[in-house]
Motif scaffolding. Structure first.
Motif, PDB file in Angstrom:
ATOM      1  N   THR A 162       0.837  -1.205   0.000  1.00  0.00           N
ATOM      2  CA  THR A 162       0.000   0.000   0.000  1.00  0.00           C
ATOM      3  C   THR A 162       0.873   1.257   0.000  1.00  0.00           C
ATOM      4  OG1 THR A 162      -0.211  -0.271   2.383  1.00  0.00           O
ATOM      5  CG2 THR A 162      -2.069  -0.978   1.053  1.00  0.00           C
ATOM      6  N   ASN A 163       2.051   1.138   0.587  1.00  0.00           N
ATOM      7  CA  ASN A 163       2.971   2.269   0.581  1.00  0.00           C
ATOM      8  C   ASN A 163       3.421   2.649  -0.819  1.00  0.00           C
ATOM      9  OD1 ASN A 163       3.967   3.905   2.696  1.00  0.00           O
ATOM     10  ND2 ASN A 163       4.468   2.029   3.795  1.00  0.00           N
ATOM     11  N   LEU A 164       3.356   1.677  -1.751  1.00  0.00           N
ATOM     12  CA  LEU A 164       3.759   1.974  -3.122  1.00  0.00           C
ATOM     13  C   LEU A 164       2.961   3.145  -3.673  1.00  0.00           C
ATOM     14  CD1 LEU A 164       4.070  -1.569  -4.701  1.00  0.00           C
ATOM     15  CD2 LEU A 164       5.860  -0.096  -3.806  1.00  0.00           C
ATOM     16  N   PHE A 165       1.683   3.201  -3.270  1.00  0.00           N
ATOM     17  CA  PHE A 165       0.832   4.255  -3.823  1.00  0.00           C
ATOM     18  C   PHE A 165       1.270   5.631  -3.354  1.00  0.00           C
ATOM     19  CE2 PHE A 165      -1.599   0.427  -4.231  1.00  0.00           C
ATOM     20  CZ  PHE A 165      -2.140   0.549  -5.488  1.00  0.00           C
ATOM     21  N   SER A 166       1.940   5.676  -2.216  1.00  0.00           N
ATOM     22  CA  SER A 166       2.380   6.978  -1.716  1.00  0.00           C
ATOM     23  C   SER A 166       3.510   7.544  -2.569  1.00  0.00           C
ATOM     24  CB  SER A 166       2.806   6.876  -0.257  1.00  0.00           C
ATOM     25  OG  SER A 166       3.969   6.102  -0.156  1.00  0.00           O
ATOM     26  N   ALA A 167       4.039   6.727  -3.509  1.00  0.00           N
ATOM     27  CA  ALA A 167       5.084   7.234  -4.393  1.00  0.00           C
ATOM     28  C   ALA A 167       4.511   8.143  -5.479  1.00  0.00           C
ATOM     29  CB  ALA A 167       5.828   6.073  -5.040  1.00  0.00           C
ATOM     30  N   ILE A 168       3.208   8.052  -5.695  1.00  0.00           N
ATOM     31  CA  ILE A 168       2.586   8.890  -6.727  1.00  0.00           C
ATOM     32  C   ILE A 168       2.731  10.358  -6.325  1.00  0.00           C
ATOM     33  CG2 ILE A 168       0.422   9.403  -7.950  1.00  0.00           C
ATOM     34  CD1 ILE A 168      -0.451   6.527  -7.207  1.00  0.00           C
ATOM     35  N   VAL A 171      -0.656  13.415  -5.029  1.00  0.00           N
ATOM     36  CA  VAL A 171      -1.799  12.792  -4.375  1.00  0.00           C
ATOM     37  C   VAL A 171      -1.454  11.488  -3.656  1.00  0.00           C
ATOM     38  CG1 VAL A 171      -3.548  13.796  -5.860  1.00  0.00           C
ATOM     39  CG2 VAL A 171      -2.367  11.693  -6.560  1.00  0.00           C
ATOM     40  N   GLY A 172      -0.199  11.021  -3.818  1.00  0.00           N
ATOM     41  CA  GLY A 172       0.176   9.706  -3.296  1.00  0.00           C
ATOM     42  C   GLY A 172      -0.182   9.490  -1.844  1.00  0.00           C
ATOM     43  N   LYS A 173       0.225  10.433  -0.986  1.00  0.00           N
ATOM     44  CA  LYS A 173      -0.010  10.273   0.453  1.00  0.00           C
ATOM     45  C   LYS A 173      -1.501  10.170   0.749  1.00  0.00           C
ATOM     46  CE  LYS A 173       3.900  10.581   3.108  1.00  0.00           C
ATOM     47  NZ  LYS A 173       4.438   9.311   2.604  1.00  0.00           N
ATOM     48  N   SER A 174      -2.284  11.014   0.061  1.00  0.00           N
ATOM     49  CA  SER A 174      -3.728  10.979   0.312  1.00  0.00           C
ATOM     50  C   SER A 174      -4.318   9.651  -0.139  1.00  0.00           C
ATOM     51  CB  SER A 174      -4.435  12.109  -0.437  1.00  0.00           C
ATOM     52  OG  SER A 174      -3.686  13.281  -0.334  1.00  0.00           O
ATOM     53  N   ILE A 175      -3.814   9.144  -1.266  1.00  0.00           N
ATOM     54  CA  ILE A 175      -4.334   7.862  -1.739  1.00  0.00           C
ATOM     55  C   ILE A 175      -4.036   6.766  -0.723  1.00  0.00           C
ATOM     56  CG2 ILE A 175      -4.059   6.072  -3.489  1.00  0.00           C
ATOM     57  CD1 ILE A 175      -3.773   8.158  -5.567  1.00  0.00           C
ATOM     58  N   ALA A 176      -2.802   6.769  -0.208  1.00  0.00           N
ATOM     59  CA  ALA A 176      -2.432   5.744   0.769  1.00  0.00           C
ATOM     60  C   ALA A 176      -3.329   5.846   2.000  1.00  0.00           C
ATOM     61  CB  ALA A 176      -0.967   5.879   1.148  1.00  0.00           C
ATOM     62  N   THR A 177      -3.521   7.043   2.492  1.00  0.00           N
ATOM     63  CA  THR A 177      -4.381   7.230   3.667  1.00  0.00           C
ATOM     64  C   THR A 177      -5.800   6.738   3.378  1.00  0.00           C
ATOM     65  OG1 THR A 177      -3.109   9.213   4.094  1.00  0.00           O
ATOM     66  CG2 THR A 177      -5.102   8.924   5.378  1.00  0.00           C
ATOM     67  N   TRP A 178      -6.248   7.039   2.179  1.00  0.00           N
ATOM     68  CA  TRP A 178      -7.595   6.626   1.789  1.00  0.00           C
ATOM     69  C   TRP A 178      -7.691   5.101   1.731  1.00  0.00           C
ATOM     70  CZ3 TRP A 178      -9.197   4.537  -3.097  1.00  0.00           C
ATOM     71  CH2 TRP A 178     -10.585   4.491  -3.260  1.00  0.00           C
ATOM     72  N   LEU A 179      -6.633   4.462   1.183  1.00  0.00           N
ATOM     73  CA  LEU A 179      -6.628   3.000   1.112  1.00  0.00           C
ATOM     74  C   LEU A 179      -6.650   2.377   2.507  1.00  0.00           C
ATOM     75  CD1 LEU A 179      -3.997   2.173  -1.659  1.00  0.00           C
ATOM     76  CD2 LEU A 179      -6.437   1.702  -1.725  1.00  0.00           C
ATOM     77  N   TRP A 180      -5.847   2.964   3.404  1.00  0.00           N
ATOM     78  CA  TRP A 180      -5.735   2.387   4.742  1.00  0.00           C
ATOM     79  C   TRP A 180      -6.975   2.641   5.585  1.00  0.00           C
ATOM     80  CZ3 TRP A 180      -0.484   5.282   5.126  1.00  0.00           C
ATOM     81  CH2 TRP A 180       0.513   4.512   4.513  1.00  0.00           C
ATOM     82  N   GLY A 181      -7.667   3.733   5.316  1.00  0.00           N
ATOM     83  CA  GLY A 181      -8.738   4.148   6.206  1.00  0.00           C
ATOM     84  C   GLY A 181      -8.161   4.664   7.510  1.00  0.00           C
ATOM     85  N   LYS A 305      11.852   5.156  -5.921  1.00  0.00           N
ATOM     86  CA  LYS A 305      10.599   4.477  -5.570  1.00  0.00           C
ATOM     87  C   LYS A 305       9.534   4.637  -6.654  1.00  0.00           C
ATOM     88  CE  LYS A 305       7.320   4.481  -1.729  1.00  0.00           C
ATOM     89  NZ  LYS A 305       7.104   5.067  -0.413  1.00  0.00           N
ATOM     90  N   LEU A 306       9.368   5.888  -7.127  1.00  0.00           N
ATOM     91  CA  LEU A 306       8.335   6.127  -8.135  1.00  0.00           C
ATOM     92  C   LEU A 306       8.634   5.345  -9.412  1.00  0.00           C
ATOM     93  CD1 LEU A 306       5.789   7.530  -9.055  1.00  0.00           C
ATOM     94  CD2 LEU A 306       7.188   9.475  -9.756  1.00  0.00           C
ATOM     95  N   LEU A 307       9.908   5.413  -9.855  1.00  0.00           N
ATOM     96  CA  LEU A 307      10.277   4.675 -11.063  1.00  0.00           C
ATOM     97  C   LEU A 307      10.093   3.177 -10.853  1.00  0.00           C
ATOM     98  CD1 LEU A 307      13.424   6.596 -12.303  1.00  0.00           C
ATOM     99  CD2 LEU A 307      11.089   6.660 -13.198  1.00  0.00           C
TER     100      LEU A 307
END
Ligand code: HEM
Lengths: 425, 298
Positions: A162-168, A171-181, A305-307
């Motif tokens: 799930t941390n992979l998404f935070s590389a975006i 918005v990455g951090k928000s996506i990760a938070t959203w995924l985790w709830g 990480k992003l690459l």
């Protein structure tokens, strides 16, 4: 699901029903009368095996879900409760956890079969892409399933992925938070993963229906990669021919499956997953399940990480573009001597990446992983496009029947049409 | 075959590029960190450094009654192992299984009366309040979980420096790396090696090789273990004449713990044999049927 059905209902009730909902005719035309190329080998039984495995995962999973508790401080114990106290709970759980591995083993055989025999080429592009979608959904399902027992590897695997998404960017951090709830993997994450783990297999089943539908429109490819020209000479009826072969292939597959379930049930699992999840203690090594290892190795091969994440996803996405990356008009590797060498090299690269994915990170491993990752991408982006233009292929047989005859009798092009073939027409 | 040669050359060049390009990257960059956030930095690091050049050897493979196709538990051994657990390990470790399972006929096989008597020696706090609204203490019953020595892991850690792991899945939760190609042979019939966890725990219990340092263990990663040497010769009385040595205690208690983490092993292997025979016969019959039917098509 193709053509007009040859099914004729015999009873009055059958006729009444068929004129209102021709579903028996549909099944008959798809799984009884359906013409299958007569030269198929056992690699073609994996389709039936995969259908069986999906059903097996759903049945065992639904029963497990009756006893499982998707709550962070109860999940681990509920799985142990299943293992110890539920009647045959250990069997269900081992069937399900090893079933996931067998499912992936089958899907890899199925995919590599497709690559070897060029099954993705026109007119089967949509069929192939539907397969890639199934594969993606399977990976998502299995990943979320692995989180459910809430062991150490469940928890930390979920954290890494799930941390992979935070590389975006942005918005990455928000996506990760959203995924985790929440701000880390926790109870809400487990809850939603359970919900999705229950849902996705049924979505897979839906895409499988489309996959089979597409298959029955364009017909099966075959080891010689030439299209069916004469249904009577080139094909046999699905039932009994393909049915029996599939059932035999499935039975042999089940022997292997049973071996894992009854004799080495924890072999493919990670010992750390028998330790309850502990957010304060990172395991010595975080390793995903074996079927995701090659992609994990690609991810870790790249320092940024992003690459890394981009490489990871493109490694999977490239599969969908195979029909256009492979420029050769010849399908089967049987008639492509150079492609055949590269194919096996590609298999070796995937196995090598898989092995590296399970190893600790050292300079040597990083180097090896980078070389293999480059080879992986080169196969799709360099080898396949160029090979189609440069390779001298062997002459194709004029028809499937000719290819079969050349092998069994050594020459002539005449095939006797037995009564069985007639029913296939 | 000029084209073939072109391709061979092209691919050789490609491989050459592949081999050098990343070497260039590697020269000026740190080996890639694990993909997760900083908290996971430790995730993929090598095992903790070993002290003073002391290698951490792999445990040796032992022979266990429960390994192999027909493996079962040795009841007398499990009963001895339970005694070792009860007299020694239970002072620090919890074992969260119900008392009643100790009468499992394929496991330790204690009589119901023995289990009842054993449970009654523990004081258990009810999980539901009684009619006065109090959580009463009462003697244990066979259906209760075996109470641990500490109320929670934090209390155990405060007393012992580190919380001892619960023993109900302990053996399954340990392993050691087998490496290529051994891990492949481990999966195959007749050699199936599924007892890496048991061998590791056995090795740890026998791994206190420095007489002057009771927290130094040859097999524990990093060697510094928070558990001081738990076993010594003659510590537990055996009534059946079995030698009372550390090695024997270790063998017995590991067998008991293996049962505790895999109580359905005997039933599993028994059913497995029937399933295998059935599937092999079924496959053979299907093969001949298929062959017969396909003859018509050739
Ligand atoms: C595409 C099909 C499926 C795949 C590949 C799959 C995969 C997995 C995996 C890898 C695990 C972790 C097993 C372990 O280590 O213990 C798991 C657990 C679980 N799955 Fe599935 N699953 C599938 C379908 C289903 C369905 C349809 C359900 C429920 C309706 C389900 C319910 C569960 C439950 C309750 C668990 C947790 C219990 C356990 O860990 O054994 N699964 N699944």
């Amino acid at each position: 699901m193709s053509g007009t059905s040859t099914y004729v209902p015999k009873s009055a009730l059958g006729k009444w029903f068929e004129s209102r909902l021709p579903i028996i005719g549909l099944v008959h035309s798809s799984f009884v009368a359906y013409p299958t190329p007569r030269n198929l080998n056992y690699l073609w039984t994996f389709g039936a095996i995969l259908s069986f495995m999906l059903a097996a995962q759903i049945v065992t999973g639904v029963i497990l879900a009756m006893h499982y508790v998707p709550q962070a401080n109860l999940a681990f114990d509920s799985v142990e409760h299943i293992m110890r106290d539920v009647n045959y709970g250990w069997l269900l759980r081992y069937l399900h956890s090893n079933g996931a591995s067998m499912f992936f083993f089958a899907v890899y055989a199925h995919i590599f079969r497709g690559i070897y025999y060029g099954s993705y080429k026109a007119p089967r592009e949509v069929l192939w892409i539907l397969g890639v979608i199934i594969y993606l959904l399977m990976m998502a399902t299995a990943f979320m399933g692995y989180v459910l027992p809430w062991g150490q590897m469940s928890f930390w695997g979920a954290t890494v992925i799930t941390n992979l998404f935070s590389a975006i960017p942005l918005v990455g951090k928000s996506i990760a938070t959203w995924l985790w709830g929440g701000y880390a993997v926790g109870d809400p994450t487990l809850n939603r993963f359970f919900s999705l783990h229950y849902l996705l297999p049924f979505m897979i089943a839906g895409v499988v229906v489309l996959h089979v539908w597409a298959l029955h429109v364009v017909g099966q490819n075959n080891p010689d990669g030439v299209e069916v020209k004469n249904v009577a000479r080139d094909t046999v009826a699905f039932t009994p021919y393909a049915t029996l072969k599939d059932v035999f292939g499935l039975a042999v597959f089940l022997i292997v499956y049973a071996w894992f379930v009854f004799y080495i049930p924890n072999y493919l699992g990670d010992a750390d997953n028998y330790i309850k999840a502990n957010p304060l203690q990172t395991p010595a090594r975080i390793v995903p399940e074996w079927y995701l290892l090659p992609f994990y190795a690609i991810l870790r091969a790249i320092p940024n990480k992003l690459l890394g994440v981009i490489a990871l996803f493109s490694a999977i996405a490239l599969l969908a573009f195979l029909p256009w990356l492979d420029t050769s008009p010849v399908r089967s590797a049987k008639y492509r001597p150079v492609f055949r060498v590269f194919f096996w090299a590609f298999v070796a690269v995937c196995l090598g990446l898989g092995w590296l994915g399970s190893q600790e990170i050292t300079d040597a491993y990083v180097l090896a992983a980078r070389i293999l990752a480059i080879c992986y991408f080169a196969f799709f982006l360099v080898v396949l496009p160029l090979l189609g233009l440069l390779e001298t292929t062997r002459p194709l047989p004029p028809s499937i029947a000719d290819a079969v005859l050349a092998r069994t009798k050594g020459g002539s092009a005449n095939v006797a049409v037995g009564p069985a073939e007639k029913s296939a027409v | 075959m000029i084209r073939l040669r072109t391709i061979a050359l092209a691919s050789a060049a490609l491989l050459g590029f592949a081999a050098f390009a990343p070497a260039g990257f590697a020269a000026n960059e740190q080996p890639s960190p694990p993909p997760a956030n900083e908290a996971k930095q430790g995730a993929s690091q090598p095992t903790p450094p070993t002290e003073a050049g002391e290698e951490q050897p792999s445990p040796t493979r032992q022979s266990w009654s429960f390994s192999g196709l027909f493996g079962t538990y040795d009841q007398a051994q499990l009963q001895r192992g339970f005694k070792v657990y009860h007299d020694v390990c239970a002072n620090c470790h919890s074992l969260s299984i119900p008392f009643r399972t100790l009468s499992d006929p394929t496991g330790p096989g204690f009589s119901d009366a023995q289990v009842k008597a054993l449970a009654a020696t523990y004081q258990v706090t009810d999980t539901e309040p009684n009619d006065k609204g109090e959580y009463a203490k009462r003697p244990g019953r066979p259906s209760d979980l075996i109470p641990g020595p500490y109320p929670n892991p934090e209390a155990a850690a405060a007393a012992l420096g580190k919380a001892p792991p619960d023993m109900s899945t302990l053996v399954k939760a340990r392993k050691y790396e087998r490496g290529f190609p051994w891990f492949i042979f481990d999966a195959l019939p007749f050699d199936q090696y599924q007892e890496v966890g048991a061998d590791y725990v056995y090795a740890v219990l026998n791994g206190y090789t420095k007489a002057d340092d009771l927290n130094w263990n040859l097999y524990y990663p990093g060697h510094k273990i928070a558990m001081p040497k738990p076993l010594s010769d003659g510590q537990v009385d055996y009534t059946d004449g079995t030698p009372t040595t550390v090695a024997q205690y270790a063998r017995d208690v590991v067998s008991f713990l293996y049962w505790a983490s895999e109580p359905t092993l005997v039933e599993r292997k028994k059913i497995g044999m029937r399933v295998m025979v059935f599937l092999i016969v079924l496959s053979a019959l299907l093969y001949f049927t298929k062959k017969r039917v396909w003859e018509k098509a050739h």
